[in-house]
Write a protein that holds these residues in place. Structure first.
Motif, mmCIF file in Angstrom:
data_model
loop_
_atom_site.group_PDB
_atom_site.id
_atom_site.type_symbol
_atom_site.label_atom_id
_atom_site.label_comp_id
_atom_site.label_asym_id
_atom_site.label_seq_id
_atom_site.Cartn_x
_atom_site.Cartn_y
_atom_site.Cartn_z
ATOM 1 N N GLU A 3 0.835 -1.182 0.000
ATOM 2 C CA GLU A 3 0.000 0.000 0.000
ATOM 3 C C GLU A 3 0.875 1.239 0.000
ATOM 4 O O GLU A 3 1.937 1.277 0.612
ATOM 5 C CB GLU A 3 -0.902 0.003 1.233
ATOM 6 C CG GLU A 3 -1.994 -1.037 1.182
ATOM 7 C CD GLU A 3 -2.894 -0.931 2.393
ATOM 8 O OE1 GLU A 3 -2.430 -0.427 3.431
ATOM 9 O OE2 GLU A 3 -4.049 -1.365 2.313
ATOM 10 N N SER A 72 7.571 1.281 0.170
ATOM 11 C CA SER A 72 6.766 2.384 -0.338
ATOM 12 C C SER A 72 7.291 3.684 0.260
ATOM 13 O O SER A 72 8.010 3.680 1.268
ATOM 14 C CB SER A 72 5.288 2.201 0.028
ATOM 15 O OG SER A 72 5.098 2.315 1.424
ATOM 16 N N GLN A 134 0.042 8.793 -1.134
ATOM 17 C CA GLN A 134 -1.351 8.381 -1.019
ATOM 18 C C GLN A 134 -1.758 8.332 0.450
ATOM 19 O O GLN A 134 -0.920 8.183 1.341
ATOM 20 C CB GLN A 134 -1.533 6.995 -1.646
ATOM 21 C CG GLN A 134 -1.106 6.901 -3.095
ATOM 22 C CD GLN A 134 -1.160 5.481 -3.608
ATOM 23 O OE1 GLN A 134 -1.714 4.587 -2.963
ATOM 24 N NE2 GLN A 134 -0.587 5.250 -4.785
ATOM 25 N N VAL A 136 -3.008 6.268 3.317
ATOM 26 C CA VAL A 136 -2.976 4.835 3.605
ATOM 27 C C VAL A 136 -3.541 4.588 5.000
ATOM 28 O O VAL A 136 -3.394 5.418 5.902
ATOM 29 C CB VAL A 136 -1.537 4.280 3.511
ATOM 30 C CG1 VAL A 136 -1.050 4.308 2.079
ATOM 31 C CG2 VAL A 136 -0.590 5.066 4.398
#
Length: 267
Positions: A3, A72, A134, A136
């Protein structure tokens, strides 16, 4: 697929470059602190303070390696701003104490490049990643008490680091070992990095996104102690300020271990 947004190749490459920069500190003041007059950017006296700086390089190495392989951006961003602030502080310290450096030597130029370029690189890369990041979910959220501890401890260490940087005499006397203004400001930069990692970890609020900073928190105390123990006659081991610093770093070690333990319990 993890993610979050992907880590840009440029940031991974930059972490690789930072590993090379850190290697300079590892092979000089971490490995051979007694000979900083010939193997480092400036002569650090007494050797125990060079050994301390080498201990910080030892403790920070895992962060740089983990950054290369981060899954990430959201799992690496917690250390980027602290790295930017830390390198900027050491760059300013270099300018303030310009006459203390061994100008014209390879060691000086490596030092100067390793602290002149990172604030700009980290700043640009942070902005590029921030535009792509993003929202998350928190899979392993921190409890309020733990986040509060991170904030309090982070504020304490950051404030101490920034104040020492502005007023190095605060850290110089009385102290458990002899220290110069340049070395005091250098240690202040490392202290600020520790404090900011704690604060940004609290801001993230989830164990899975702060794991990258845990090794630095865990290793700071043992690495510094092992390095200083190489020069026991240069340290007043019963000095109150040394004991206080040890207590604060011990708490950081516990915090770092809890970060890792929290992840293992939930995975």
């Amino acid at each position: 697929m993890p993610e979050g947004s992907r880590v840009l190749p440029a940031l991974r490459i930059w972490f690789c470059i930072e590993v090379l920069f850190a290697s300079f500190g590892l092979v000089s003041v971490a490995y051979d602190p007694a000979n900083s007059a010939s193997n480092f950017a400036w002569s650090i006296q007494p050797p125990v303070t060079a050994a301390m700086i080498g201990g910080f390089y030892l403790a920070i190495a895992p962060i740089l390696i983990l950054g290369i392989f981060a899954r990430s951006w959201e799992r690496v961003r917690v250390v980027v701003i602290p790295a930017l602030v830390f390198t900027a502080m050491l760059l300013v310290a270099t300018w303030l104490h310009w006459a203390s450096f061994r100008h014209g030597t390879p060691a000086f130029w490596l030092w100067y490049v390793s602290y002149f370029t990172p604030p700009f690189a980290f700043g640009i890369l942070y902005l590029l990643q921030w535009r792509r990041q993003q929202a998350v979910p928190n899979h392993q959220p921190m409890i309020v008490a733990f986040r509060s501890l991170l904030i309090l401890l982070g504020l304490l260490i950051t404030a101490e680091g920034l104040y020492t940087f502005v007023n190095p005499a605060h850290f110089m006397a009385p102290q458990a070992f002899v220290i110069t203004p340049l070395t005091a400001r250098t240690i202040a930069g490392w202290m600020t990095a520790v404090g900011l990692i704690l604060l940004f970890s609290a801001a993230e609020g989830a164990f899975e996104r702060v794991r990258i900073g845990a090794p630095f928190l865990i290793l700071a105390l043992p690495c510094l102690w092992l390095q200083m123990a190489r020069f026991p006659d240069q340290v007043d081991w019963t000095h109150p300020r040394l004991l206080a610093m040890g207590a604060v770093l011990a708490l950081c070690t516990i915090v770092g271990l809890y970060m890792v333990r929290g992840l293992r319990l939930r995975n």
